[in-house]
Write a protein that holds these residues in place. Structure first.
Motif, mmCIF file in Angstrom:
data_model
loop_
_atom_site.group_PDB
_atom_site.id
_atom_site.type_symbol
_atom_site.label_atom_id
_atom_site.label_comp_id
_atom_site.label_asym_id
_atom_site.label_seq_id
_atom_site.Cartn_x
_atom_site.Cartn_y
_atom_site.Cartn_z
ATOM 1 N N ARG A 35 0.573 -1.327 -0.033
ATOM 2 C CA ARG A 35 0.204 -0.256 -0.106
ATOM 3 C C ARG A 35 0.775 1.509 -0.136
ATOM 4 N NH1 ARG A 35 -4.046 -3.009 1.849
ATOM 5 N NH2 ARG A 35 -3.635 -3.232 4.107
ATOM 6 N N GLY A 36 1.932 1.264 0.848
ATOM 7 C CA GLY A 36 2.735 2.420 0.836
ATOM 8 C C GLY A 36 3.645 2.538 -0.551
ATOM 9 N N LYS A 37 4.040 1.376 -1.246
ATOM 10 C CA LYS A 37 5.092 1.500 -2.317
ATOM 11 C C LYS A 37 4.468 1.269 -3.704
ATOM 12 C CE LYS A 37 9.140 1.021 0.030
ATOM 13 N NZ LYS A 37 10.195 1.917 -0.685
ATOM 14 N N PHE A 38 3.351 0.363 -3.663
ATOM 15 C CA PHE A 38 2.817 -0.087 -4.982
ATOM 16 C C PHE A 38 1.324 0.376 -5.189
ATOM 17 C CE2 PHE A 38 6.512 -2.831 -3.795
ATOM 18 C CZ PHE A 38 7.427 -2.399 -4.718
ATOM 19 N N THR A 39 0.798 -0.457 -6.227
ATOM 20 C CA THR A 39 -0.681 -0.262 -6.208
ATOM 21 C C THR A 39 -1.604 -0.811 -5.285
ATOM 22 O OG1 THR A 39 -0.909 -2.204 -7.731
ATOM 23 C CG2 THR A 39 -0.094 0.022 -8.884
ATOM 24 N N GLU A 40 -2.632 -0.469 -5.164
ATOM 25 C CA GLU A 40 -3.443 -1.072 -4.278
ATOM 26 C C GLU A 40 -4.096 -2.420 -4.627
ATOM 27 O OE1 GLU A 40 -4.788 0.680 -1.554
ATOM 28 O OE2 GLU A 40 -3.303 1.696 -1.819
ATOM 29 N N GLU A 41 -3.656 -3.034 -5.643
ATOM 30 C CA GLU A 41 -4.255 -4.419 -6.062
ATOM 31 C C GLU A 41 -3.684 -5.466 -5.007
ATOM 32 O OE1 GLU A 41 -2.931 -5.512 -9.815
ATOM 33 O OE2 GLU A 41 -0.876 -5.033 -9.677
ATOM 34 N N LYS A 42 -4.156 -6.542 -4.896
ATOM 35 C CA LYS A 42 -3.926 -7.439 -3.965
ATOM 36 C C LYS A 42 -2.670 -8.129 -4.531
ATOM 37 C CE LYS A 42 -7.525 -8.088 -0.756
ATOM 38 N NZ LYS A 42 -6.695 -7.887 0.671
ATOM 39 N N ILE A 43 -1.910 -8.978 -4.036
ATOM 40 C CA ILE A 43 -0.848 -9.663 -4.594
ATOM 41 C C ILE A 43 -1.282 -10.666 -5.157
ATOM 42 C CG2 ILE A 43 -0.498 -11.435 -2.636
ATOM 43 C CD1 ILE A 43 2.368 -9.238 -4.204
ATOM 44 N N GLU A 44 -2.618 -11.107 -5.196
ATOM 45 C CA GLU A 44 -3.115 -12.435 -6.073
ATOM 46 C C GLU A 44 -3.430 -11.889 -7.296
ATOM 47 O OE1 GLU A 44 -4.145 -11.696 -2.910
ATOM 48 O OE2 GLU A 44 -3.851 -13.140 -1.686
ATOM 49 N N GLN A 45 -3.752 -10.520 -7.626
ATOM 50 C CA GLN A 45 -4.238 -10.154 -8.564
ATOM 51 C C GLN A 45 -3.041 -9.467 -9.428
ATOM 52 O OE1 GLN A 45 -6.353 -6.779 -6.616
ATOM 53 N NE2 GLN A 45 -8.232 -8.266 -6.938
ATOM 54 N N ILE A 46 -1.999 -9.683 -9.329
ATOM 55 C CA ILE A 46 -0.834 -9.232 -10.193
ATOM 56 C C ILE A 46 -0.674 -10.443 -11.267
ATOM 57 C CG2 ILE A 46 1.680 -8.658 -10.257
ATOM 58 C CD1 ILE A 46 1.500 -7.718 -7.508
ATOM 59 N N THR A 47 -0.516 -9.742 -12.462
ATOM 60 C CA THR A 47 -0.712 -10.911 -13.483
ATOM 61 C C THR A 47 0.650 -11.095 -14.351
ATOM 62 O OG1 THR A 47 -1.305 -9.229 -14.969
ATOM 63 C CG2 THR A 47 -3.110 -10.717 -14.048
ATOM 64 N N SER A 48 1.719 -9.948 -13.917
ATOM 65 C CA SER A 48 2.871 -10.172 -14.729
ATOM 66 C C SER A 48 3.967 -10.667 -13.812
ATOM 67 C CB SER A 48 3.158 -8.521 -14.813
ATOM 68 O OG SER A 48 4.677 -8.332 -15.041
ATOM 69 N N ILE A 49 4.628 -11.806 -14.060
ATOM 70 C CA ILE A 49 5.388 -12.458 -13.343
ATOM 71 C C ILE A 49 6.542 -11.567 -12.842
ATOM 72 C CG2 ILE A 49 7.393 -14.469 -13.172
ATOM 73 C CD1 ILE A 49 5.146 -15.716 -14.916
ATOM 74 N N GLN A 50 7.029 -10.696 -13.897
ATOM 75 C CA GLN A 50 8.188 -9.705 -13.353
ATOM 76 C C GLN A 50 7.704 -8.642 -12.466
ATOM 77 O OE1 GLN A 50 7.115 -10.328 -16.802
ATOM 78 N NE2 GLN A 50 8.480 -11.881 -17.462
ATOM 79 N N GLU A 51 6.640 -8.079 -12.504
ATOM 80 C CA GLU A 51 5.978 -7.311 -11.598
ATOM 81 C C GLU A 51 6.053 -7.924 -9.945
ATOM 82 O OE1 GLU A 51 4.911 -3.794 -9.702
ATOM 83 O OE2 GLU A 51 6.084 -3.998 -11.561
ATOM 84 N N LEU A 52 5.562 -9.215 -10.037
ATOM 85 C CA LEU A 52 5.365 -9.891 -8.959
ATOM 86 C C LEU A 52 6.564 -10.041 -8.304
ATOM 87 C CD1 LEU A 52 3.607 -11.365 -6.857
ATOM 88 C CD2 LEU A 52 3.864 -13.449 -8.382
ATOM 89 N N ASP A 53 7.569 -10.586 -9.111
ATOM 90 C CA ASP A 53 9.055 -10.742 -8.846
ATOM 91 C C ASP A 53 9.466 -9.500 -8.116
ATOM 92 O OD1 ASP A 53 11.252 -12.301 -8.332
ATOM 93 O OD2 ASP A 53 12.178 -11.386 -9.977
ATOM 94 N N ARG A 54 9.262 -8.382 -8.649
ATOM 95 C CA ARG A 54 9.764 -7.047 -8.326
ATOM 96 C C ARG A 54 9.080 -6.823 -6.985
ATOM 97 N NH1 ARG A 54 8.930 -1.622 -8.625
ATOM 98 N NH2 ARG A 54 6.880 -1.679 -9.434
ATOM 99 N N GLN A 55 7.828 -6.694 -6.828
ATOM 100 C CA GLN A 55 7.386 -6.236 -5.604
ATOM 101 C C GLN A 55 7.608 -7.109 -4.273
ATOM 102 O OE1 GLN A 55 3.352 -5.513 -5.831
ATOM 103 N NE2 GLN A 55 3.471 -4.457 -7.564
#
Length: 84
Positions: A35-55
């Motif tokens: 919530r403080g660094k990235f978008t409000e979407e829940k971790i389960e809603q991230i569709t990009s593997i690269q974005e998930l890995d980065r976060q």
């Protein structure tokens, strides 16, 4: 015991309550961090593997205890296992 109750009993039989609670705590910490660094979407809603890995990498690298101190290596391993 009716059939529905026995199904629920056996579904929950193999779950360890303390493990479930610790996992919920780590996931909650991850969501608070996001919530403080990235978008409000829940971790389960991230569709990009690269974005998930980065976060996740950012969270693991920056996570701190409530008192501001770093977690021990074993706590970090537990967090990674819980999030996995």
């Amino acid at each position: 015991m009716n059939e529905c109750n026995s199904i629920e009993f056996f579904k929950s039989f193999g779950q360890v309550k303390s493990t479930n609670n610790v996992t919920k705590n780590w996931i909650h910490g991850l969501e608070e961090f996001k919530r403080g660094k990235f978008t409000e979407e829940k971790i389960e809603q991230i569709t990009s593997i690269q974005e998930l890995d980065r976060q996740l990498a950012t969270y693991i690298a920056e996570m701190k205890q409530k008192n501001g101190k770093q977690y021990s290596a074993s706590s970090v391993r537990c967090a990674i296992a819980a999030i996995h």
